[in-house]
Enzyme design. Structure first.
Site, PDB file in Angstrom:
ATOM      1  N   ASP A 104      -8.099 -12.235  28.907  1.00 29.53           N
ATOM      2  CA  ASP A 104      -8.402 -11.324  29.934  1.00 29.53           C
ATOM      3  C   ASP A 104      -9.807 -11.174  30.356  1.00 29.53           C
ATOM      4  O   ASP A 104     -10.606 -11.386  29.402  1.00 29.53           O
ATOM      5  CB  ASP A 104      -7.705  -9.748  29.490  1.00 29.53           C
TER       6      ASP A 104
ATOM      7  N   ASN B  22       2.063 -10.217  36.797  1.00 29.83           N
ATOM      8  CA  ASN B  22       0.951 -10.666  37.583  1.00 29.83           C
ATOM      9  C   ASN B  22       1.541 -11.172  39.022  1.00 29.83           C
ATOM     10  O   ASN B  22       0.343 -11.309  39.981  1.00 29.83           O
ATOM     11  CB  ASN B  22       0.158 -11.937  36.874  1.00 29.83           C
TER      12      ASN B  22
HETATM   13  C1  IPE Z   1      -2.566  -9.541  30.724  1.00 29.00           C
HETATM   14  O1  IPE Z   1      -3.728  -9.334  31.608  1.00 29.00           O
HETATM   15  C2  IPE Z   1      -2.074 -10.692  31.503  1.00 29.00           C
HETATM   16  C3  IPE Z   1      -2.783 -11.954  31.057  1.00 29.00           C
HETATM   17  C4  IPE Z   1      -4.155 -11.922  30.417  1.00 29.00           C
HETATM   18  C5  IPE Z   1      -2.066 -13.093  31.545  1.00 29.00           C
HETATM   19  P1  IPE Z   1      -3.715  -8.340  32.776  1.00 29.00           P
HETATM   20  O2  IPE Z   1      -4.961  -8.378  33.469  1.00 29.00           O
HETATM   21  O3  IPE Z   1      -2.781  -8.633  33.852  1.00 29.00           O
HETATM   22  O4  IPE Z   1      -3.277  -6.707  32.038  1.00 29.00           O
HETATM   23  P2  IPE Z   1      -3.486  -5.183  32.583  1.00 29.00           P
HETATM   24  O5  IPE Z   1      -3.103  -5.145  34.192  1.00 29.00           O
HETATM   25  O6  IPE Z   1      -4.968  -5.158  32.392  1.00 29.00           O
HETATM   26  O7  IPE Z   1      -2.736  -4.600  31.630  1.00 29.00           O
HETATM   27  C1  IPE Z   2      -6.927 -12.773  33.109  1.00 29.52           C
HETATM   28  O1  IPE Z   2      -8.013 -12.399  33.830  1.00 29.52           O
HETATM   29  C2  IPE Z   2      -6.209 -13.688  33.710  1.00 29.52           C
HETATM   30  C3  IPE Z   2      -4.905 -13.507  34.213  1.00 29.52           C
HETATM   31  C4  IPE Z   2      -4.479 -12.182  34.134  1.00 29.52           C
HETATM   32  C5  IPE Z   2      -4.077 -14.235  35.094  1.00 29.52           C
HETATM   33  P1  IPE Z   2      -7.900 -11.113  34.737  1.00 29.52           P
HETATM   34  O2  IPE Z   2      -7.564 -11.655  36.016  1.00 29.52           O
HETATM   35  O3  IPE Z   2      -6.723 -10.078  34.564  1.00 29.52           O
HETATM   36  O4  IPE Z   2      -9.310 -10.733  34.786  1.00 29.52           O
HETATM   37  P2  IPE Z   2      -9.851  -9.133  34.893  1.00 29.52           P
HETATM   38  O5  IPE Z   2      -8.872  -8.250  33.998  1.00 29.52           O
HETATM   39  O6  IPE Z   2      -9.202  -8.692  36.407  1.00 29.52           O
HETATM   40  O7  IPE Z   2     -11.220  -9.015  34.858  1.00 29.52           O
HETATM   41 MG    MG Z   3      -6.924  -8.408  33.374  1.00 31.82          MG
END
Ligand code: IPE
Ligand code: IPE
Ligand code: MG
Length: 230
Positions: free
Chosen positions: A8, A56
């Site tokens: 993340d 997502n």
């Molecule tokens: C979890 O991250 C999913 C992945 C890293 C693929 P998210 O960014 O989607 O999770 P939340 O929304 O902060 O809980």
């Molecule tokens: C994790 O990074 C990757 C996916 C969830 C696909 P994020 O896209 O959630 O990154 P932040 O949390 O917005 O920084």
């Molecule tokens: Mg995230």
């Protein structure tokens, strides 16, 4: 050892640099490559990476499309590297919502990297632990499977060719301290490690210090450990 990682922080990494979020995902793919190599060298048996959650899909279409394209490109460029390093590659999660072209690439990658005798790399795409549990419970009810079979059923509904088993260490980068619907059943006794580091900044240094942190933990599994004799 089964290591699972919630990768993340890609979006924030990009936003802090005034770049589009998709640039963060592209940079995150480099961290995936580094981490796979480091984990294989560290004798990790199974590495499960959370790449795209079932929730997502609710992101802007442009970001979802970019992630799917990046994922497909990753498979096309990294499968050979997996084969060369004896890594067995599987994609876990739902398959009914992925595009035909991505499904084809997944099938080809899995077929050619299925015999690796080294680390089992599982990449979770369109994954939801809760959905998996409900699907597995549904299958179990149809055939009066025992609770012991739930691991196997979970692997089956997630298309994992062999059991990932219990997670030993779960790392989440990006500073949030939550599981976001990842491996809820398999993490029953996992050691949890939440790191402030954003995923694109996750390097061999962070990886080694995470392993050192894990090695210092005392896992008790509900038991009382007898004091070590001096
Ligand atoms: C979890 O991250 C999913 C992945 C890293 C693929 P998210 O960014 O989607 O999770 P939340 O929304 O902060 O809980
Ligand atoms: C994790 O990074 C990757 C996916 C969830 C696909 P994020 O896209 O959630 O990154 P932040 O949390 O917005 O920084
Ligand atoms: Mg995230």
């Amino acid at each position: 050892m089964h290591l699972a990682i919630i990768m993340d922080g890609n979006g924030r990494w990009a936003e802090r640099r005034g770049l589009p979020r998709t640039a963060g995902h592209a940079e995150g793919a480099k961290a995936v490559r580094r981490t796979v190599e480091a984990a294989a060298a560290a004798n990790v048996d199974t590495l499960t990476l959370y790449a795209f959650s079932a929730d997502n899909w609710n992101r802007p279409a442009i970001e979802v499309t970019a992630l799917m394209r990046l994922f497909r490109r990753y498979l096309m460029s990294e499968t050979q590297r997996c084969i060369d390093n004896g890594i067995r590659l599987s994609i876990i999660g739902r398959r009914d919502r992925l595009s035909p072209v991505l499904l084809k690439t997944i099938a080809e990658s899995e077929r050619s990297a299925k015999d690796g005798a080294g680390m089992h790399l599982r990449i979770a795409v369109d994954y939801s632990a809760r959905w998996s549990l409900l699907r597995a419970a549904h299958l179990a009810s149809e055939r009066t499977a025992s609770v012991d079979d739930l691991h196997g059923l979970l692997d089956r509904v997630n298309h994992s060719p062999s059991s990932g088993g219990d997670v030993d260490l779960l790392i989440r980068t990006g500073g949030e301290q939550r599981l976001s619907d990842f491996l809820l059943f398999e993490c029953a006794y996992a050691e949890l490690l939440f790191l402030p580091c954003l995923w694109p900044d996750f390097t061999e240094v962070e990886f080694q210090s995470a392993l050192a942190d894990f090695a210092s933990r005392e896992r008790r599994f509900g038991q009382v450990l007898l004091a070590k004799e001096s």
